[in-house]
Design a protein around this motif. Structure first.
Motif, PDB file in Angstrom:
ATOM      1  N   GLN A 140     -11.190  -3.018   2.579  1.00 42.30           N
ATOM      2  CA  GLN A 140     -12.483  -3.509   2.081  1.00 42.30           C
ATOM      3  C   GLN A 140     -11.966  -4.853   0.927  1.00 42.30           C
ATOM      4  N   LEU A 141     -10.741  -4.619   0.322  1.00 38.83           N
ATOM      5  CA  LEU A 141     -10.370  -5.618  -0.442  1.00 38.83           C
ATOM      6  C   LEU A 141      -9.996  -6.940   0.190  1.00 38.83           C
TER       7      LEU A 141
ATOM      8  N   ALA B  53      -8.073   1.609   5.330  1.00 38.39           N
ATOM      9  CA  ALA B  53      -9.552   1.360   5.222  1.00 38.39           C
ATOM     10  C   ALA B  53      -9.675   0.806   3.968  1.00 38.39           C
ATOM     11  N   GLU B  54      -9.004   1.564   2.865  1.00 40.15           N
ATOM     12  CA  GLU B  54      -9.509   1.263   1.608  1.00 40.15           C
ATOM     13  C   GLU B  54      -8.987  -0.262   1.201  1.00 40.15           C
ATOM     14  N   ARG B  55      -7.935  -0.691   2.021  1.00 39.54           N
ATOM     15  CA  ARG B  55      -7.111  -2.231   1.682  1.00 39.54           C
ATOM     16  C   ARG B  55      -7.878  -3.117   2.340  1.00 39.54           C
TER      17      ARG B  55
ATOM     18  N   ALA C 138       0.755  -1.310  -0.123  1.00 44.05           N
ATOM     19  CA  ALA C 138      -0.012  -0.002  -0.075  1.00 44.05           C
ATOM     20  C   ALA C 138       0.870   1.264   0.021  1.00 44.05           C
TER      21      ALA C 138
ATOM     22  N   ARG D   7      -4.752   5.975   8.080  1.00 49.13           N
ATOM     23  CA  ARG D   7      -5.867   5.136   8.324  1.00 49.13           C
ATOM     24  C   ARG D   7      -6.753   5.163   7.197  1.00 49.13           C
ATOM     25  N   GLN D   8      -6.851   6.208   6.037  1.00 51.50           N
ATOM     26  CA  GLN D   8      -7.448   5.857   5.124  1.00 51.50           C
ATOM     27  C   GLN D   8      -7.010   4.933   4.178  1.00 51.50           C
ATOM     28  N   VAL D   9      -5.781   4.876   3.909  1.00 49.62           N
ATOM     29  CA  VAL D   9      -5.100   3.764   2.994  1.00 49.62           C
ATOM     30  C   VAL D   9      -5.414   2.470   3.740  1.00 49.62           C
TER      31      VAL D   9
ATOM     32  N   ARG E 150     -11.570  -7.918   2.835  1.00 45.62           N
ATOM     33  CA  ARG E 150     -12.935  -8.548   3.383  1.00 45.62           C
ATOM     34  C   ARG E 150     -13.279  -9.762   2.663  1.00 45.62           C
TER      35      ARG E 150
END
Length: 628
Positions: A115-116, A111-113, A76, A107-109, A118
């Motif tokens: 989602q992948l 959170a996006e990863r 990331a 934290r935004q980075v 999950r």
């Protein structure tokens, strides 16, 4: 250029004096509001991801949970490294970013990863959760909830529903992690023979309980221009609600939960226990948000805890004096203030003894607060917190802060005496004498100060943890010293021109007798040492060699020992040790510690709390020991 600064200051005396007063006032106000910490941030920005996998073995958690999350997070943007710890039913993944990365961007980075990741996790696993954004040195307070009249379930209920919620509402608190006590839950104990008799399965009972624990909406009913919400109340609030839940209908008769199971209230399985002074307790660790002022936050927490204590059931008590980071910070500040007082006293004694002038002493003494507030304002502008390292840098610089001012004042006094000793027609103006006296030694003070500052320059090239630790110390020292030089060529000449021409030590136009005696003695000593320079050089070389040998044999440590009044004692047994045995061994260690007269109190955490990113294994204990 220095000469122009001196001349400009003497032409604008009122402006310089007002600016100095405003600097003292503004700097003092900002110093009181600047966040104070124990150490600078010693680790790179990090985000911790916690995933609960109840009942899973560590190997399954590693394969099915930890590995997919690590795979999604590796690579990331800005990620420096990814670390993980896998335990029974728990996966903790820590993502470290490059130095200087904004924590909320990190934290935004993550959170996006996540989602992948999950989609790659088992469907029955709860979604991975990031722990709250807490400061790296964020665990600022431990408290314990104890009672001789209430059981562990009542203590844990109050800790979760009262203490935790009230503390999280305090501005600056990031997270509250309770451990110990028993979590209250509704328990349904099925009877297999009753299930078989009614032809029911475990899945049917589970689904019936899940469907029953919810409210249902049925739209609106309109009458006379008024809307009424229609809602079916089905949320479970008592054990009787569960017992009366319908599972199925057999031969026209409903089969209720109480027909096939015993329903009651019990304690949930736990993976951690807490104790205070060897007695069962709920121990809460409180973490602060990044940038929060530890001292102010601790004061707010003390006030909140006093309010909570007043409303607790009779017999429950909150113990606050276990671990308090604010106490260590206050000790550091007190040490700095002690150094300031001692330094100021030494300056007063020495300057007054050599110049015999209260005015000269006050002028010299002003260099200390002006230099320190300038350093604090500079640190605040650059986002540097006040901590033990920056306080240490200012304390080290304290002895050098008055050097420039002393040299300037002493030379001004000497030149004013010489000017007064001249015939009336040959005397120059006081401002001109002050200007010339300051210019006369400007080269000496500028180069001497720059040389001292250059000694600390290598600190700014340190990287990693060493740089994060030592750079604030060097920054505080260098800025304080640079401010003292600026004060010496601006404020000091202005105050000297205003206060010294009519001073008693200048009017007498003679030096004190003991100054003549000191100069005479030094002159004789200098003549003897110059003639015996070979002997002096040999003795100095031997002393240097002895110093180098002592330095090579001296002990080494990353940080000095700190006496903050608390100790952290960690114990660990063999992996696989049960929580009950770990608790028993922890109690033994606690009793041994409490037998020492220096120990005031102990607070122990064994195992882990739910969702704790710093979770220990159930075979490990950690104790905070408060000393006298």
């Amino acid at each position: 250029m220095i000469g122009h600064v001196i001349a400009w200051s003497l032409r604008n005396k009122l402006f310089v004096v007002v600016a100095a007063v405003l600097l003292l006032a503004w700097g003092g106000w900002q110093a009181a509001r600047t966040p104070v910490d124990v150490f600078p941030d010693l680790t790179a920005p990090a985000v911790t991801v916690v995933t609960e996998a109840h009942g899973m073995a560590p190997t399954d958690v590693e394969t099915l949970v930890t590995f997919p999350i690590e795979t999604a997070l590796n690579g990331a943007p800005g990620v420096r490294r990814v670390r993980s710890a896998t335990k029974i039913g728990l996966s903790v993944v820590t993502v470290e970013f490059e130095w200087g990365t904004d924590l909320y961007l990190a934290r935004q980075v993550v959170a996006e990863r996540l989602q992948l990741a999950r989609a790659a996790l088992p469907p029955d696993i709860p979604a991975p959760a990031m722990t709250p954004a807490a400061s790296i040195m964020g665990e600022i307070l431990f408290i314990a909830l104890i009672s001789d009249q209430h059981n562990g379930m009542e203590l844990k209920t109050v800790a979760d529903q009262v203490l935790k919620r009230r503390i999280l509402a305090v501005p600056g608190v990031a997270e509250v992690v309770p451990i110990g006590g028993d979590t209250r839950q509704f328990q349904v104990t099925l009877k297999p023979e009753r299930l078989a008799a009614h032809g029911l399965t475990l899945d049917e009972v589970t689904q019936a309980l899940r469907d029953a624990n919810q409210n249902a909406t049925a739209g609106f009913y309109v009458e006379a221009g008024q809307e009424y919400l229609i809602q079916g109340q089905g949320r479970i609030t008592a054990a009787e609600d569960i017992a009366g839940t319908v599972i199925a209908v057999r031969a026209g008769q409903p089969v209720l939960v109480r027909h096939v199971a015993a329903v009651g209230i019990g304690a949930a399985p736990k993976r951690g226990v807490g104790s205070f002074n060897g007695r069962p307790a709920v121990v809460l660790g409180i973490q602060k948000q990044p940038g929060a002022n530890t001292l102010e936050l601790t004061d707010r927490l003390d006030h909140t805890l006093e309010e909570i204590q007043a409303g607790l059931p009779a017999g429950m008590k909150i113990e606050r004096h276990i671990f308090r980071q604010a106490d260590f910070i206050r000790v550091s500040i007190d040490n700095l203030m002690t150094a300031l007082y001692e330094g100021a006293v030494l300056v007063v004694v020495i300057v007054f003894a050599f110049l015999l002038s209260a005015r000269a002493t006050v002028i010299t003494l002003l260099a200390i607060p002006l230099s320190l507030v300038a350093a604090i304002l500079s640190m605040k502008a650059l986002g540097v917190t006040i901590n033990t390292m920056t306080l240490g840098g200012m304390a080290i610089a304290l002895g050098a802060l008055v050097d420039d001012a002393i040299i300037v004042v002493e030379n001004i006094v000497r030149r004013l005496r010489e000017n007064r000793a001249r015939p009336a027609g040959q005397q120059a103006g006081a401002v001109h004498v002050v200007y010339e006296a300051t210019r006369e030694i400007q080269g000496s003070i500028v180069f001497a100060t720059l040389i001292i500052m250059l000694v600390f320059l290598p600190l700014f090239f340190l990287s990693g943890v060493e740089g994060r630790l030592m750079v604030p110390l060097g920054f505080a020292y260098v800025v304080s010293l640079a401010a003292s030089l600026l004060v010496a060529v601006t404020v000091t000449p202005v105050l000297s021109a205003l206060l010294l021409p009519q001073a008693k030590t200048v009017r007498e136009a003679t030096e004190p007798r003991f100054i003549h005696a000191l100069k005479s003695g030094y002159r004789r000593l200098l003549q003897k040492t110059v003639r015996r320079w070979k002997t002096i050089a040999a003795v100095s070389s031997l002393a240097l060699a002895a110093s180098l040998a002592a330095a090579a044999l001296a002990g080494r440590a990353f940080l000095p020992d700190f006496n903050e009044g608390t100790l952290t004692v960690s114990t660990a047994t063999l992996p696989g040790t049960s929580l009950e045995d770990s608790d028993r061994l922890g109690q033994m260690v606690e009793q041994i510690l409490l037998s020492h007269p220096e120990v005031v109190a102990t607070a122990r955490r064994t195992g882990r709390a739910e969702g704790d990113p710093h979770a220990m294994d159930v075979s490990a204990s950690e104790m905070e020991v408060t000393l006298k």
